[in-house]
Design a protein around this motif. Structure first.
Motif, PDB file in Angstrom:
ATOM      1  N   VAL A  12       0.849  -1.197   0.000  1.00  0.00           N
ATOM      2  CA  VAL A  12       0.000   0.000   0.000  1.00  0.00           C
ATOM      3  C   VAL A  12       0.881   1.242   0.000  1.00  0.00           C
ATOM      4  CG1 VAL A  12      -1.640   1.334   1.393  1.00  0.00           C
ATOM      5  CG2 VAL A  12      -2.044  -1.087   0.963  1.00  0.00           C
ATOM      6  N   GLY A  13       2.000   1.176   0.703  1.00  0.00           N
ATOM      7  CA  GLY A  13       2.930   2.298   0.712  1.00  0.00           C
ATOM      8  C   GLY A  13       3.470   2.614  -0.672  1.00  0.00           C
ATOM      9  N   VAL A  14       3.733   1.570  -1.446  1.00  0.00           N
ATOM     10  CA  VAL A  14       4.192   1.783  -2.828  1.00  0.00           C
ATOM     11  C   VAL A  14       3.107   2.508  -3.623  1.00  0.00           C
ATOM     12  CG1 VAL A  14       4.770   0.605  -4.996  1.00  0.00           C
ATOM     13  CG2 VAL A  14       5.857  -0.105  -2.856  1.00  0.00           C
ATOM     14  N   VAL A  15       1.872   2.033  -3.486  1.00  0.00           N
ATOM     15  CA  VAL A  15       0.760   2.685  -4.189  1.00  0.00           C
ATOM     16  C   VAL A  15       0.600   4.128  -3.717  1.00  0.00           C
ATOM     17  CG1 VAL A  15      -1.756   2.663  -4.520  1.00  0.00           C
ATOM     18  CG2 VAL A  15      -0.455   0.534  -4.671  1.00  0.00           C
ATOM     19  N   ASN A  16       0.616   4.335  -2.393  1.00  0.00           N
ATOM     20  CA  ASN A  16       0.487   5.686  -1.846  1.00  0.00           C
ATOM     21  C   ASN A  16       1.613   6.591  -2.325  1.00  0.00           C
ATOM     22  OD1 ASN A  16      -1.762   4.900  -0.367  1.00  0.00           O
ATOM     23  ND2 ASN A  16      -0.638   4.637   1.530  1.00  0.00           N
ATOM     24  N   MET A  88      12.096  19.587   5.198  1.00  0.00           N
ATOM     25  CA  MET A  88      13.122  18.784   4.539  1.00  0.00           C
ATOM     26  C   MET A  88      13.314  19.210   3.083  1.00  0.00           C
ATOM     27  SD  MET A  88      15.443  16.569   4.784  1.00  0.00           S
ATOM     28  CE  MET A  88      15.154  15.812   6.357  1.00  0.00           C
ATOM     29  N   VAL A  89      12.220  19.428   2.364  1.00  0.00           N
ATOM     30  CA  VAL A  89      12.352  19.861   0.964  1.00  0.00           C
ATOM     31  C   VAL A  89      13.043  21.223   0.899  1.00  0.00           C
ATOM     32  CG1 VAL A  89      11.077  20.580  -1.101  1.00  0.00           C
ATOM     33  CG2 VAL A  89      10.466  18.458   0.063  1.00  0.00           C
ATOM     34  N   ALA A  90      12.657  22.131   1.777  1.00  0.00           N
ATOM     35  CA  ALA A  90      13.294  23.451   1.781  1.00  0.00           C
ATOM     36  C   ALA A  90      14.781  23.351   2.100  1.00  0.00           C
ATOM     37  CB  ALA A  90      12.590  24.371   2.781  1.00  0.00           C
ATOM     38  N   ILE A  91      15.133  22.529   3.075  1.00  0.00           N
ATOM     39  CA  ILE A  91      16.550  22.337   3.435  1.00  0.00           C
ATOM     40  C   ILE A  91      17.321  21.762   2.251  1.00  0.00           C
ATOM     41  CG2 ILE A  91      18.109  20.925   4.845  1.00  0.00           C
ATOM     42  CD1 ILE A  91      16.012  21.300   7.138  1.00  0.00           C
ATOM     43  N   LEU A  92      16.735  20.748   1.613  1.00  0.00           N
ATOM     44  CA  LEU A  92      17.426  20.128   0.477  1.00  0.00           C
ATOM     45  C   LEU A  92      17.534  21.080  -0.717  1.00  0.00           C
ATOM     46  CD1 LEU A  92      15.886  16.536   0.653  1.00  0.00           C
ATOM     47  CD2 LEU A  92      18.233  17.202   1.218  1.00  0.00           C
ATOM     48  N   LEU A 102      13.655  15.986  -6.954  1.00  0.00           N
ATOM     49  CA  LEU A 102      14.481  15.017  -6.229  1.00  0.00           C
ATOM     50  C   LEU A 102      14.319  15.181  -4.715  1.00  0.00           C
ATOM     51  CD1 LEU A 102      16.547  12.751  -6.174  1.00  0.00           C
ATOM     52  CD2 LEU A 102      18.352  14.495  -6.343  1.00  0.00           C
ATOM     53  N   ALA A 103      14.261  16.417  -4.251  1.00  0.00           N
ATOM     54  CA  ALA A 103      14.056  16.669  -2.819  1.00  0.00           C
ATOM     55  C   ALA A 103      12.732  16.079  -2.346  1.00  0.00           C
ATOM     56  CB  ALA A 103      14.101  18.165  -2.533  1.00  0.00           C
ATOM     57  N   GLY A 104      11.686  16.212  -3.160  1.00  0.00           N
ATOM     58  CA  GLY A 104      10.397  15.602  -2.831  1.00  0.00           C
ATOM     59  C   GLY A 104      10.497  14.091  -2.745  1.00  0.00           C
ATOM     60  N   GLY A 105      11.245  13.484  -3.645  1.00  0.00           N
ATOM     61  CA  GLY A 105      11.422  12.031  -3.633  1.00  0.00           C
ATOM     62  C   GLY A 105      12.176  11.536  -2.409  1.00  0.00           C
ATOM     63  N   ILE A 106      13.223  12.235  -2.035  1.00  0.00           N
ATOM     64  CA  ILE A 106      13.996  11.865  -0.841  1.00  0.00           C
ATOM     65  C   ILE A 106      13.118  11.969   0.406  1.00  0.00           C
ATOM     66  CG2 ILE A 106      15.895  12.601   0.663  1.00  0.00           C
ATOM     67  CD1 ILE A 106      17.358  13.496  -1.965  1.00  0.00           C
ATOM     68  N   THR A 107      12.347  13.021   0.473  1.00  0.00           N
ATOM     69  CA  THR A 107      11.477  13.253   1.622  1.00  0.00           C
ATOM     70  C   THR A 107      10.407  12.176   1.739  1.00  0.00           C
ATOM     71  OG1 THR A 107      11.892  15.616   1.475  1.00  0.00           O
ATOM     72  CG2 THR A 107       9.944  14.935   2.700  1.00  0.00           C
ATOM     73  N   VAL A 108       9.853  11.741   0.627  1.00  0.00           N
ATOM     74  CA  VAL A 108       8.827  10.691   0.629  1.00  0.00           C
ATOM     75  C   VAL A 108       9.370   9.406   1.257  1.00  0.00           C
ATOM     76  CG1 VAL A 108       7.622   9.110  -0.946  1.00  0.00           C
ATOM     77  CG2 VAL A 108       7.418  11.558  -1.251  1.00  0.00           C
ATOM     78  N   ILE A 109      10.584   9.060   0.941  1.00  0.00           N
ATOM     79  CA  ILE A 109      11.191   7.842   1.497  1.00  0.00           C
ATOM     80  C   ILE A 109      11.348   7.962   3.008  1.00  0.00           C
ATOM     81  CG2 ILE A 109      13.299   6.441   1.544  1.00  0.00           C
ATOM     82  CD1 ILE A 109      13.567   7.183  -1.504  1.00  0.00           C
ATOM     83  N   LEU A 110      11.830   9.093   3.475  1.00  0.00           N
ATOM     84  CA  LEU A 110      11.998   9.300   4.915  1.00  0.00           C
ATOM     85  C   LEU A 110      10.656   9.284   5.644  1.00  0.00           C
ATOM     86  CD1 LEU A 110      14.722  12.096   4.850  1.00  0.00           C
ATOM     87  CD2 LEU A 110      15.040   9.659   5.345  1.00  0.00           C
ATOM     88  N   GLN A 111       9.641   9.864   5.030  1.00  0.00           N
ATOM     89  CA  GLN A 111       8.315   9.894   5.642  1.00  0.00           C
ATOM     90  C   GLN A 111       7.720   8.506   5.803  1.00  0.00           C
ATOM     91  OE1 GLN A 111       6.390  12.710   2.911  1.00  0.00           O
ATOM     92  NE2 GLN A 111       5.752  13.840   4.719  1.00  0.00           N
ATOM     93  N   PHE A 113       8.968   5.661   6.683  1.00  0.00           N
ATOM     94  CA  PHE A 113       9.364   4.999   7.928  1.00  0.00           C
ATOM     95  C   PHE A 113       8.661   5.597   9.142  1.00  0.00           C
ATOM     96  CE2 PHE A 113      12.986   4.095   5.124  1.00  0.00           C
ATOM     97  CZ  PHE A 113      13.020   2.708   5.246  1.00  0.00           C
ATOM     98  N   GLY A 114       8.631   6.897   9.212  1.00  0.00           N
ATOM     99  CA  GLY A 114       8.013   7.564  10.353  1.00  0.00           C
ATOM    100  C   GLY A 114       6.510   7.377  10.415  1.00  0.00           C
ATOM    101  N   THR A 115       5.841   7.432   9.284  1.00  0.00           N
ATOM    102  CA  THR A 115       4.386   7.316   9.302  1.00  0.00           C
ATOM    103  C   THR A 115       3.917   5.896   9.585  1.00  0.00           C
ATOM    104  OG1 THR A 115       4.321   7.136   6.889  1.00  0.00           O
ATOM    105  CG2 THR A 115       3.970   9.338   7.850  1.00  0.00           C
ATOM    106  N   TYR A 116       4.696   4.881   9.193  1.00  0.00           N
ATOM    107  CA  TYR A 116       4.303   3.510   9.528  1.00  0.00           C
ATOM    108  C   TYR A 116       4.253   3.339  11.047  1.00  0.00           C
ATOM    109  CZ  TYR A 116       4.219  -1.443  10.404  1.00  0.00           C
ATOM    110  OH  TYR A 116       3.878  -2.679  10.895  1.00  0.00           O
ATOM    111  N   GLY A 117       5.311   3.724  11.705  1.00  0.00           N
ATOM    112  CA  GLY A 117       5.343   3.592  13.162  1.00  0.00           C
ATOM    113  C   GLY A 117       4.243   4.384  13.834  1.00  0.00           C
ATOM    114  N   ALA A 118       4.041   5.608  13.403  1.00  0.00           N
ATOM    115  CA  ALA A 118       3.008   6.447  14.014  1.00  0.00           C
ATOM    116  C   ALA A 118       1.614   5.878  13.789  1.00  0.00           C
ATOM    117  CB  ALA A 118       3.097   7.864  13.459  1.00  0.00           C
TER     118      ALA A 118
END
Length: 165
Positions: A12-16, A88-92, A102-111, A113-118
């Motif tokens: 589902v994460g891949v689809v999202n 994160m996008v602004a920093i990148l 690319l900044a949006g793509g990097i941020t999506v990957i980091l998100q 992990f955090g959203t699954y746990g939350a």
């Protein structure tokens, strides 16, 4: 394989991710010359949150609790993720001169992990401290007899019954 929550979350994460990032890219390419990328990001995030809630509630966590309460919790997780994403996008982009896409793509990957746990431990938690949803899906036993008849028993993992004194 789809009986395992983390596998469902991954799929589902891949689809999202494809949906959310695809929407971000499409809006950036069509509206990016007219409006700032942070507004494009906000619009794509809001739409993607509703789509993600529906799929995670139904397919991943198989949650049957109050729909509105779940949406409020889910939205609060993604409000936090949204502000993380903006920062994160602004920093990148501004600090490291990474392209907006690319900044949006990097941020999506980091998100992810955090959203699954939350979501596992906050949004779709049943209140019993296990982080499991209130659903009686194939990976969540709900009766005392499930120790010998649930999915664990089908693969040979059962817990011994306590002796009655």
């Amino acid at each position: 394989m789809l009986e395992v929550e983390i596998v469902r979350f991954g799929l589902v994460g891949v689809v999202n991710t494809i949906f959310g990032y695809g929407l971000f890219v499409a809006l950036q390419l069509t509206l990016g010359s007219f409006i700032q990328y942070t507004i494009v990001q906000a619009i794509s995030n809001l739409i993607a949150i509703v789509q993600a809630y529906w799929l995670q509630r139904w397919l991943v966590f198989r949650h049957h609790g109050n729909w509105w309460a779940g949406l409020v919790k889910f939205a609060s997780v993604y409000v936090g993720a949204f502000f993380f994403s903006l920062a994160m996008v602004a920093i990148l982009v501004e600090g490291f001169r990474v392209s907006v896409i690319l900044a949006g793509g990097i941020t999506v990957i980091l998100q992810a992990f955090g959203t699954y746990g939350a979501n596992k431990w906050f949004t779709f938690r049943s209140g019993n401290g296990t982080g499991r949803s209130t659903a009686s899906g194939p990976d969540e036993p709900t009766t005392p007899d499930s120790a010998t008849s649930g999915p664990s028993a089908r693969i040979g993992f059962t817990q011994p019954r306590e002796a009655v004194a």
